[in-house]
Design an enzyme around this catalytic site. Structure first.
Site, PDB file in Angstrom:
ATOM      1  N   GLY A  22       0.806  -1.222   0.000  1.00 24.71           N
ATOM      2  CA  GLY A  22       0.000   0.000   0.000  1.00 24.71           C
ATOM      3  C   GLY A  22       0.832   1.262   0.000  1.00 24.71           C
ATOM      4  O   GLY A  22       2.019   1.223  -0.331  1.00 24.71           O
ATOM      5  N   GLU A  26       3.847   6.061  -7.940  1.00 25.24           N
ATOM      6  CA  GLU A  26       3.995   5.808  -9.376  1.00 25.24           C
ATOM      7  C   GLU A  26       4.749   4.506  -9.688  1.00 25.24           C
ATOM      8  O   GLU A  26       4.553   3.916 -10.743  1.00 25.24           O
ATOM      9  CB  GLU A  26       4.695   6.982 -10.059  1.00 25.24           C
ATOM     10  CG  GLU A  26       3.740   8.042 -10.570  1.00 25.24           C
ATOM     11  CD  GLU A  26       2.699   7.488 -11.554  1.00 25.24           C
ATOM     12  OE1 GLU A  26       3.072   6.835 -12.535  1.00 25.24           O
ATOM     13  OE2 GLU A  26       1.499   7.712 -11.322  1.00 25.24           O
ATOM     14  N   HIS A  28       4.396   1.663  -8.035  1.00 27.12           N
ATOM     15  CA  HIS A  28       3.339   0.635  -8.011  1.00 27.12           C
ATOM     16  C   HIS A  28       2.461   0.746  -9.262  1.00 27.12           C
ATOM     17  O   HIS A  28       2.066  -0.254  -9.851  1.00 27.12           O
ATOM     18  CB  HIS A  28       2.457   0.812  -6.779  1.00 27.12           C
ATOM     19  CG  HIS A  28       3.165   0.646  -5.471  1.00 27.12           C
ATOM     20  ND1 HIS A  28       3.335   1.684  -4.588  1.00 27.12           N
ATOM     21  CD2 HIS A  28       3.739  -0.432  -4.882  1.00 27.12           C
ATOM     22  CE1 HIS A  28       3.980   1.254  -3.517  1.00 27.12           C
ATOM     23  NE2 HIS A  28       4.252  -0.030  -3.661  1.00 27.12           N
ATOM     24  N   ARG A 179       8.492   4.647   1.728  1.00 21.65           N
ATOM     25  CA  ARG A 179       9.208   5.192   2.886  1.00 21.65           C
ATOM     26  C   ARG A 179       9.728   6.607   2.648  1.00 21.65           C
ATOM     27  O   ARG A 179      10.141   7.269   3.601  1.00 21.65           O
ATOM     28  CB  ARG A 179      10.398   4.308   3.235  1.00 21.65           C
ATOM     29  CG  ARG A 179      10.016   2.948   3.795  1.00 21.65           C
ATOM     30  CD  ARG A 179      11.274   2.131   4.044  1.00 21.65           C
ATOM     31  NE  ARG A 179      10.957   0.758   4.381  1.00 21.65           N
ATOM     32  CZ  ARG A 179      10.687   0.327   5.597  1.00 21.65           C
ATOM     33  NH1 ARG A 179      10.702   1.151   6.611  1.00 21.65           N
ATOM     34  NH2 ARG A 179      10.416  -0.946   5.821  1.00 21.65           N
TER      35      ARG A 179
END
Ligand code: AMP
Length: 267
Positions: A22, A26, A28, A179
């Site tokens: 989740g 971009e 993903h 992150r």
């Protein structure tokens, strides 16, 4: 999820899976687009969103991991994803079976994050069993992870084709990562050093890796102080190489402003 997967199977629908934790970005999205192209308009794309506790080293890192399921669902809708699989919990409290890889996973990320890859592989195996995809898309961003997953598929004869997608980067070269939102201003600036190191390694041409690794380590340390590893390995076996020959892959991990970052590139 399994009932739905069985239905798709009966109907002969091609299913592609994009496993994620989740906080979609971009990077993903590029995986999702790749899945759509491969599945075709008559196929389905499933995106799993699950912050898998098994692959985190500590409760602090797990709790700190960014989460925004509503935004993730919106992003998936825009991309025409057919199903977002976002389970609350995938593991029985007394679960006692794990999937472990005992060669590739012992080094680099596996060394600095004990148990990490067993956590990843166990959840990926479970997702494959739940979604029963024909193929699953993984990012080169997590290069060692994809090598370990490919090994699991090979050694356990899992009927899933692993498809790779290239790393998506910010304009300054920093690899997109969920992150990155944890990077404060100065650290965000310094985080660019990983991409700089990749540039230096590429510019060095074919050379001995020992000297190159020392140089890159010094460069990264001059900005962050905390390098976990700089390695040049064979892209398939992940064995360290003496020279940056064809098929060599540079692997980097460092902590910048309290945020652990990884990157890699073909040399
Ligand atoms: P994560 O949500 O970080 O577990 O990542 C889910 C999938 O997205 C993994 O296959 C990652 O390798 C991939 N991914 C993460 N960041 C990027 C990126 N910047 N470019 C391409 N793929 C990525």
């Amino acid at each position: 999820m399994q009932r739905q997967a069985a239905y798709w199977k009966r109907e002969g629908v091609r299913v592609g899976l994009v496993p994620t934790m989740g906080a979609l970005h971009e990077g993903h999205m590029s995986l999702i687009r790749k899945a759509r192209t491969r599945a075709g308009q008559s196929g389905v794309v499933v995106v799993s969103v699950y912050v898998n506790p098994l692959q985190f080293d500590g409760a602090k890192d797990l709790n700190r991991y960014p989460r925004d399921l509503a935004a993730d669902k919106r992003a998936c809708r825009v991309e025409g994803v057919d199903l977002v699989f976002a389970p609350e919990n995938l593991h029985a409290d007394d679960a006692s079976v794990v999937v472990e890889e005992n060669e590739l996973a012992n080094h680099f990320e596996g060394k600095f994050r004990p148990g990490h890859f067993a956590g990843v592989m166990t959840v990926v195996a479970k997702l494959f069993n739940l979604v029963q995809p024909e193929f699953a898309v993984f990012g080169e961003k997590d290069f060692q992870q994809s090598a370990v997953v490919r090994r699991m598929v090979r050694d356990l004869n899992l009927p899933v084709k692993i498809v790779m997608a290239p790393t998506v980067r910010e304009a300054d070269g920093l690899a997109l990562s969920s992150r990155n939102v944890q990077l404060r201003d100065a650290a965000r600036e310094r985080a660019r050093v990983l991409w700089e190191a990749i540039g230096v390694a590429r510019a060095a041409g074919v050379t001995e890796t020992a000297g190159l690794k020392r140089k890159l380590k010094r460069l990264i340390e001059s900005r962050t102080g905390e390098v976990d590893y700089v390695a040049v390995v064979d892209a398939e076996s992940l064995r360290p190489l003496k020279r940056t020959e064809k098929g060599a892959r540079l692997l980097l991990a460092a902590t910048v402003g309290g945020v652990r970052l990884i990157d890699n590139a073909e040399l």
